[in-house]
Design an enzyme around this catalytic site. Structure first.
Site, PDB file in Angstrom:
ATOM      1  N   ARG A  69      46.885  -7.516  -6.022  1.00 13.29           N
ATOM      2  CA  ARG A  69      46.123  -6.352  -6.477  1.00 13.29           C
ATOM      3  C   ARG A  69      46.728  -5.112  -5.830  1.00 13.29           C
ATOM      4  O   ARG A  69      46.490  -4.858  -4.663  1.00 13.29           O
ATOM      5  CB  ARG A  69      44.649  -6.529  -6.059  1.00 13.29           C
ATOM      6  CG  ARG A  69      43.682  -5.575  -6.738  1.00 13.29           C
ATOM      7  CD  ARG A  69      42.316  -5.606  -6.059  1.00 13.29           C
ATOM      8  NE  ARG A  69      42.355  -4.862  -4.811  1.00 13.29           N
ATOM      9  CZ  ARG A  69      41.503  -5.023  -3.797  1.00 13.29           C
ATOM     10  NH1 ARG A  69      40.539  -5.913  -3.877  1.00 13.29           N
ATOM     11  NH2 ARG A  69      41.622  -4.297  -2.699  1.00 13.29           N
ATOM     12  N   HIS A  71      39.834  -2.413  -5.292  1.00 16.29           N
ATOM     13  CA  HIS A  71      39.046  -3.359  -6.095  1.00 16.29           C
ATOM     14  C   HIS A  71      38.495  -2.658  -7.333  1.00 16.29           C
ATOM     15  O   HIS A  71      38.664  -3.108  -8.454  1.00 16.29           O
ATOM     16  CB  HIS A  71      37.909  -3.948  -5.261  1.00 16.29           C
ATOM     17  CG  HIS A  71      36.917  -4.691  -6.093  1.00 16.29           C
ATOM     18  ND1 HIS A  71      37.210  -5.882  -6.702  1.00 16.29           N
ATOM     19  CD2 HIS A  71      35.639  -4.384  -6.462  1.00 16.29           C
ATOM     20  CE1 HIS A  71      36.163  -6.293  -7.405  1.00 16.29           C
ATOM     21  NE2 HIS A  71      35.204  -5.410  -7.278  1.00 16.29           N
ATOM     22  N   TYR A 127      40.425  -2.114   5.166  1.00 14.79           N
ATOM     23  CA  TYR A 127      40.549  -3.545   5.469  1.00 14.79           C
ATOM     24  C   TYR A 127      41.930  -4.122   5.177  1.00 14.79           C
ATOM     25  O   TYR A 127      42.216  -5.243   5.538  1.00 14.79           O
ATOM     26  CB  TYR A 127      39.481  -4.347   4.708  1.00 14.79           C
ATOM     27  CG  TYR A 127      39.506  -4.183   3.190  1.00 14.79           C
ATOM     28  CD1 TYR A 127      40.416  -4.893   2.408  1.00 14.79           C
ATOM     29  CD2 TYR A 127      38.635  -3.306   2.540  1.00 14.79           C
ATOM     30  CE1 TYR A 127      40.449  -4.743   1.024  1.00 14.79           C
ATOM     31  CE2 TYR A 127      38.661  -3.151   1.167  1.00 14.79           C
ATOM     32  CZ  TYR A 127      39.570  -3.862   0.405  1.00 14.79           C
ATOM     33  OH  TYR A 127      39.600  -3.707  -0.960  1.00 14.79           O
TER      34      TYR A 127
HETATM   35  C1  LIG Z   1      27.843 -13.677  -8.865  1.00 13.90           C
HETATM   36  C2  LIG Z   1      28.417 -12.481  -8.195  1.00 13.90           C
HETATM   37  N1  LIG Z   1      28.472 -12.440  -6.847  1.00 13.90           N
HETATM   38  C3  LIG Z   1      29.002 -11.352  -6.223  1.00 13.90           C
HETATM   39  C4  LIG Z   1      29.456 -10.298  -6.946  1.00 13.90           C
HETATM   40  C5  LIG Z   1      30.068  -9.089  -6.252  1.00 13.90           C
HETATM   41  N2  LIG Z   1      31.503  -9.087  -6.525  1.00 13.90           N
HETATM   42  C6  LIG Z   1      32.022  -8.294  -7.483  1.00 13.90           C
HETATM   43  S1  LIG Z   1      33.655  -8.496  -7.645  1.00 13.90           S
HETATM   44  C7  LIG Z   1      33.711  -9.634  -6.399  1.00 13.90           C
HETATM   45  C8  LIG Z   1      35.022 -10.255  -6.001  1.00 13.90           C
HETATM   46  C9  LIG Z   1      35.693 -10.972  -7.107  1.00 13.90           C
HETATM   47  O1  LIG Z   1      36.965 -11.374  -6.697  1.00 13.90           O
HETATM   48  P1  LIG Z   1      37.910 -12.164  -7.666  1.00 13.90           P
HETATM   49  O2  LIG Z   1      37.147 -13.202  -8.406  1.00 13.90           O
HETATM   50  O3  LIG Z   1      39.077 -12.612  -6.868  1.00 13.90           O
HETATM   51  O4  LIG Z   1      38.342 -11.084  -8.768  1.00 13.90           O
HETATM   52  P2  LIG Z   1      39.155  -9.715  -8.568  1.00 13.90           P
HETATM   53  O5  LIG Z   1      38.148  -8.628  -8.373  1.00 13.90           O
HETATM   54  O6  LIG Z   1      40.052  -9.888  -7.415  1.00 13.90           O
HETATM   55  O7  LIG Z   1      39.889  -9.533  -9.856  1.00 13.90           O
HETATM   56  C10 LIG Z   1      32.440  -9.850  -5.880  1.00 13.90           C
HETATM   57  C11 LIG Z   1      32.142 -10.764  -4.785  1.00 13.90           C
HETATM   58  C12 LIG Z   1      29.363 -10.367  -8.355  1.00 13.90           C
HETATM   59  N3  LIG Z   1      29.808  -9.384  -9.137  1.00 13.90           N
HETATM   60  N4  LIG Z   1      28.857 -11.468  -8.955  1.00 13.90           N
END
Ligand SMILES: Cc1ncc(C[n+]2csc(CCOP(=O)(O)OP(=O)(O)O)c2C)c(N)n1
Ligand SMILES: [Mg+2]
Length: 343
Positions: A243, A247, A256
């Site tokens: 990435r 985010h 971080y």
């Molecule tokens: C069920 C749920 N738990 C927590 C969150 C908060 N949250 C949003 S994005 C994220 C991280 C997701 O990481 P990843 O699956 O690696 O996808 P990326 O953002 O890196 O593309 C979290 C924990 C959420 N949106 N949904």
């Protein structure tokens, strides 16, 4: 194989390397330029919270190019915007969603894309159900479902992959391991050495691929799509990428992320890699880059202007695009809201 209508048949593209790479580069650059533009708009208060695909374009585009928009379904998480556009979702429609324009954000009939899912991994059980249903109907369609490495820690991930294995669903789980789940590093996300290895536990194939190499991603995705289409069941692809941005627009990774890690990742930029390769073949140079950049900026701007010009949302639009036939309770609530807001 170049078809009479000027398109290249899926599956033949790795042999048509140059044409494939020029097409892929166009989409990858469109994605990067769109990210840059809407981040600027978001900073001016003119665009919603946005998760860029910067750094992940080879994964996003290479996978999208392996599926057929006329019969296959795409189930996104939220970082695959340009994959959904490649699959037929107009850029102005998805842009309207980020502008809070509810009615114009409706996915047009015939576009085989499910809505963006913010609740991570919650899209996967539905994707398995969709693939299973297509198979029961005897269709030769395949589902590609996106998830992040963070999403793979959710129960929904396990449930969806397990059921897909049991019912032999025609689905490709495309896991983008971009090393971060907001501020949680991949190092502490899971003790597994490879997310692709998990497929063995569900009884199907898993493959790890360099997610910054668009040809490798495309080839792995084509293999998985072909397998699913021919009755070979599901696959899991782990695209190892990075990435190269925050985010989303509410995040500040400098709090971080080790800047050295980021700098190192920049040397593996998926777009520069293709540009360098094509330059070596005499098919790319600064002049072509300037011309294509300008053309793509205009395309993106056109879509954004179209979305911005659409009607502002009305309060009762919160009820839109949810039910084909709204139940009486919902119709009553809608009427009450219209009454109260004096529309
Ligand atoms: C069920 C749920 N738990 C927590 C969150 C908060 N949250 C949003 S994005 C994220 C991280 C997701 O990481 P990843 O699956 O690696 O996808 P990326 O953002 O890196 O593309 C979290 C924990 C959420 N949106 N949904
Ligand atoms: Mg991630």
């Amino acid at each position: 194989m170049l078809l009479p209508d000027g398109t290249i048949a899926a599956g033949a593209k790795s042999r048509m390397e140059e044409e494939f790479l020029l097409e892929a580069l166009r989409w990858m650059m469109k994605s990067r330029l769109y990210d840059q533009r809407v981040i600027a708009l978001q900073r001016q208060g003119q665009f919603g919270v946005f998760s860029p695909g910067t750094g992940q374009e080879a994964s996003i585009i290479g996978s999208a190019m392996a599926v057929d928009p006329s019969r296959d379904w795409m189930v996104p998480q939220y970082r695959e915007l340009m994959a959904t556009v490649h699959h037929g979702l107009p850029l102005e429609v998805i842009s309207a969603q980020y502008l809070g324009k509810i009615a114009p954000a409706r996915i047009p009939d015939g576009v085989k894309v499910l809505p963006t899912q913010v609740s991570i991994a919650a899209q996967l059980p539905q994707a398995t159900g969709l693939a299973w249903g297509l198979r029961l109907r005897g269709e030769d369609s395949v589902v590609i479902a996106y998830v992040g490495e963070g999403g793979s820690s959710e129960g929904d991930f396990h449930e969806a992959l397990n059921l897909a294995g049991v019912v032999h669903a025609p689905i490709v789980f495309f896991l983008q391991n971009n090393q971060w789940a907001i501020s949680t590093s991949r190092r502490v996300q899971s003790a597994t050495q490879s997310f692709a290895l998990r497929a063995a536990g569900y009884g199907f194939e898993g493959v790890e691929v360099d997610g910054n190499d668009v040809m490798a991603v495309y080839d792995a995705a084509c293999d998985a799509v072909e397998r699913a289409r021919n009755g070979g069941g599901p696959s899991l692809i782990e695209a190892v990428t990075y990435r190269m941005s925050f985010h989303n627009t509410t995040d500040n990774p400098s709090r971080y992320q080790d800047p050295k890690e980021f700098e190192e990742a920049r040397t593996r930029d998926p777009i520069e890699r293709v540009q360098k390769y094509l330059a070596g073949l005499g098919l790319w140079d600064g002049k072509r880059e300037t011309a294509l950049t300008e053309e793509l900026r205009e395309e993106n701007e056109h879509a954004l202007k179209h979305a911005a010009g659409a009607a502002a949302p009305r309060p009762e639009d919160v009820f839109a695009n949810v039910y084909g036939d709204p139940p009486p309770r919902v119709l009553r609530q809608r009427a009450e809201l219209v009454d109260r807001s004096g529309v």
